[in-house]
Scaffold this active site. Sequence first.
Site, PDB file in Angstrom:
ATOM      1  CB  ALA A  13      -0.945   0.166   1.407  1.00 60.95           C
ATOM      2  N   GLY A  17       4.844   0.705  -3.930  1.00 63.96           N
ATOM      3  CA  GLY A  17       3.737  -0.419  -4.258  1.00 63.96           C
ATOM      4  C   GLY A  17       3.004   0.018  -5.291  1.00 63.96           C
ATOM      5  NE  ARG A  92      17.932   7.314   9.936  1.00 63.35           N
ATOM      6  CZ  ARG A  92      19.133   6.835  10.442  1.00 63.35           C
ATOM      7  NH1 ARG A  92      19.553   7.524  11.805  1.00 63.35           N
ATOM      8  NH2 ARG A  92      20.059   6.202   9.946  1.00 63.35           N
ATOM      9  NE  ARG A  98      24.330   2.633  12.071  1.00 55.67           N
ATOM     10  CZ  ARG A  98      25.290   1.810  11.802  1.00 55.67           C
ATOM     11  NH1 ARG A  98      25.658   1.640  10.353  1.00 55.67           N
ATOM     12  NH2 ARG A  98      25.978   1.206  12.588  1.00 55.67           N
ATOM     13  CD  GLN A 112       8.348  -8.946   5.635  1.00 54.46           C
ATOM     14  OE1 GLN A 112       8.994  -8.727   4.800  1.00 54.46           O
ATOM     15  NE2 GLN A 112       7.417  -8.075   6.207  1.00 54.46           N
ATOM     16  CB  THR A 129      12.821  -2.462  -2.776  1.00 56.53           C
ATOM     17  OG1 THR A 129      13.099  -3.320  -3.954  1.00 56.53           O
ATOM     18  CG2 THR A 129      12.943  -1.245  -3.238  1.00 56.53           C
ATOM     19  CG  ASP A 159      21.889   3.034  -6.041  1.00 53.63           C
ATOM     20  OD1 ASP A 159      21.365   3.932  -5.576  1.00 53.63           O
ATOM     21  OD2 ASP A 159      21.324   1.916  -5.363  1.00 53.63           O
ATOM     22  CG  HIS A 187      20.374   1.355  -2.016  1.00 51.62           C
ATOM     23  ND1 HIS A 187      20.299   2.106  -2.778  1.00 51.62           N
ATOM     24  CD2 HIS A 187      19.227   1.724  -0.882  1.00 51.62           C
ATOM     25  CE1 HIS A 187      19.086   3.030  -2.821  1.00 51.62           C
ATOM     26  NE2 HIS A 187      18.432   2.820  -1.752  1.00 51.62           N
TER      27      HIS A 187
HETATM   28  P1  NAX Z   1       6.079   3.857   2.009  1.00 47.71           P
HETATM   29  O1  NAX Z   1       6.256   4.468   3.477  1.00 47.71           O
HETATM   30  O2  NAX Z   1       5.276   4.623   1.003  1.00 47.71           O
HETATM   31  O3  NAX Z   1       5.665   2.361   2.054  1.00 47.71           O
HETATM   32  C1  NAX Z   1       6.174   1.394   2.852  1.00 47.71           C
HETATM   33  C2  NAX Z   1       4.670   0.580   3.250  1.00 47.71           C
HETATM   34  O4  NAX Z   1       5.372  -0.638   3.799  1.00 47.71           O
HETATM   35  C3  NAX Z   1       3.859   1.289   4.092  1.00 47.71           C
HETATM   36  O5  NAX Z   1       2.509   1.052   3.411  1.00 47.71           O
HETATM   37  C4  NAX Z   1       4.034   0.343   5.377  1.00 47.71           C
HETATM   38  O6  NAX Z   1       2.450   0.012   5.890  1.00 47.71           O
HETATM   39  C5  NAX Z   1       4.557  -1.143   4.845  1.00 47.71           C
HETATM   40  N1  NAX Z   1       5.110  -1.783   5.961  1.00 47.71           N
HETATM   41  C6  NAX Z   1       5.790  -1.478   7.074  1.00 47.71           C
HETATM   42  N2  NAX Z   1       6.062  -2.396   7.649  1.00 47.71           N
HETATM   43  C7  NAX Z   1       5.464  -3.584   7.172  1.00 47.71           C
HETATM   44  C8  NAX Z   1       5.744  -5.063   7.329  1.00 47.71           C
HETATM   45  N3  NAX Z   1       6.103  -5.305   8.557  1.00 47.71           N
HETATM   46  N4  NAX Z   1       4.950  -5.829   6.394  1.00 47.71           N
HETATM   47  C9  NAX Z   1       4.264  -5.276   5.287  1.00 47.71           C
HETATM   48  N5  NAX Z   1       4.427  -4.064   5.117  1.00 47.71           N
HETATM   49  C10 NAX Z   1       4.870  -3.152   5.803  1.00 47.71           C
HETATM   50  O7  NAX Z   1       7.526   3.592   1.539  1.00 47.71           O
HETATM   51  P2  NAX Z   1       8.075   3.669  -0.063  1.00 47.71           P
HETATM   52  O8  NAX Z   1       8.281   4.963  -0.601  1.00 47.71           O
HETATM   53  O9  NAX Z   1       7.213   2.749  -0.882  1.00 47.71           O
HETATM   54  O10 NAX Z   1       9.350   2.863   0.048  1.00 47.71           O
HETATM   55  C11 NAX Z   1       9.715   1.419   0.681  1.00 47.71           C
HETATM   56  C12 NAX Z   1      11.141   1.081   0.972  1.00 47.71           C
HETATM   57  O11 NAX Z   1      11.824   1.266  -0.111  1.00 47.71           O
HETATM   58  C13 NAX Z   1      11.501   2.205   2.234  1.00 47.71           C
HETATM   59  O12 NAX Z   1      12.394   1.337   2.876  1.00 47.71           O
HETATM   60  C14 NAX Z   1      12.561   3.066   1.378  1.00 47.71           C
HETATM   61  O13 NAX Z   1      13.605   3.650   2.004  1.00 47.71           O
HETATM   62  C15 NAX Z   1      13.129   2.090   0.226  1.00 47.71           C
HETATM   63  N6  NAX Z   1      13.640   2.672  -0.991  1.00 47.71           N
HETATM   64  C16 NAX Z   1      14.595   1.920  -1.529  1.00 47.71           C
HETATM   65  C17 NAX Z   1      15.357   2.114  -2.695  1.00 47.71           C
HETATM   66  C18 NAX Z   1      16.521   1.272  -3.253  1.00 47.71           C
HETATM   67  O14 NAX Z   1      16.755   1.754  -4.359  1.00 47.71           O
HETATM   68  N7  NAX Z   1      16.840   0.036  -2.657  1.00 47.71           N
HETATM   69  C19 NAX Z   1      14.916   3.423  -3.408  1.00 47.71           C
HETATM   70  C20 NAX Z   1      13.470   3.741  -2.944  1.00 47.71           C
HETATM   71  C21 NAX Z   1      13.161   3.747  -1.502  1.00 47.71           C
HETATM   72  O15 NAX Z   1      13.941   5.006  -0.685  1.00 47.71           O
END
Ligand code: NAX
Length: 328
Positions: A13, A17, A92, A98, A112, A129, A159, A187
């Site tokens: 959500a 997503g 965060r 941290r 998970q 991700t 990246d 990352h």
């Molecule tokens: P959002 O905060 O919009 O969405 C994250 C979703 O994860 C929320 O809907 C939340 O309810 C859900 N969630 C939290 N805990 C959960 C759990 N235990 N089980 C299932 N769902 C859970 O974040 P969004 O912008 O979609 O980013 C998601 C993640 O990607 C973040 O950690 C972000 O830092 C990371 N990213 C990683 C990138 C990469 O290149 N590796 C780049 C983009 C992004 O910053």
Amino acid sequence: SSSPVKVAVTGAAGQIGYSLLFRIASGAVYGPDTPVQLQLLEITPALKALEGVVMELDDCAFPTLAGVEIGDDAEKIFDGVNLALLVGARPRGPGMERGDLLEANGAIFTAQGKALNKVAADDVRIGVTGNPANTNALIAQRNAPDIPADRFSALTRLDHNRAISQLAARTGSSVTEIAHMTIWGNHSATQYPDLFHATVGGRNAAEVVDDQAWIENDFVPTVAKRGAAIIEARGSSSAASAASATIDAARDWLHGSAADDWVSMAVQSDGSYGIPEGLIYSFPVTTSGGDWSIVQGLDIDEFSRGRMDATAAELIEERDAVQALGLI
Ligand code: NAX
């Protein structure tokens, strides 16, 4: 047509997503002839919003979307999944150290990892991700002892794509002329995007650029800090590009990288390039049939060596921190 592949997405959500689900459902990972069953995991308070997203998925009438299941129980949602994209993570918050961040995410990725270990399909591939992606992948992997360790990867493809785009802009070339890009390491801001093995129209990129100061002071930090620049401009973090990179990474992992190129993936180190064994570290890899292998034999100069070791040192610190917390 064949029976559906099952793809799990966590954090379904969320921002990423909202872009990712529609791309998967429309066939971007498996192509137009393979039906996909989406298995979407969220935390309980986000399930209502997720129901709305599922309504929109229904409304797209995607020919490749065989069905959607949502829920907050990882063991149910991961049941029989062939691909798991772990996007959901704990961001965060204000005043969070941290260590707090590692602990909060540790709870998510231990649970998970255990659930995947118990119920995922035998051929499962897991892409992480959610940040801190490399260390979250390490935690999930270590909590899933029955899944081969090479089935876990963390996303550095965003990246990698950013680095390609920056190099294309600098050299006035198209992204299709750029090959052999590499992101080394974590990352995070310590990642090392490497131009010394990349090519532009078949020529060595560092030679084409011919400007070490630009590489060190402009290119590397621009790629490494691109996420922050996007937050600054957009008011929220990169989402569509992160979803697109998540798709690119999964598609290439499952269906193979281009014959004359490689991709960047954070995978378990086997000691290649002197990177400590077991770290989830981004390397240049080729992929084929769902397997990856680290590109061997690249010459590493002193500048690159320093950057590669610095990002490895950060990953060692993160690993030691989660080990001290008893998460791995
Ligand atoms: P959002 O905060 O919009 O969405 C994250 C979703 O994860 C929320 O809907 C939340 O309810 C859900 N969630 C939290 N805990 C959960 C759990 N235990 N089980 C299932 N769902 C859970 O974040 P969004 O912008 O979609 O980013 C998601 C993640 O990607 C973040 O950690 C972000 O830092 C990371 N990213 C990683 C990138 C990469 O290149 N590796 C780049 C983009 C992004 O910053």
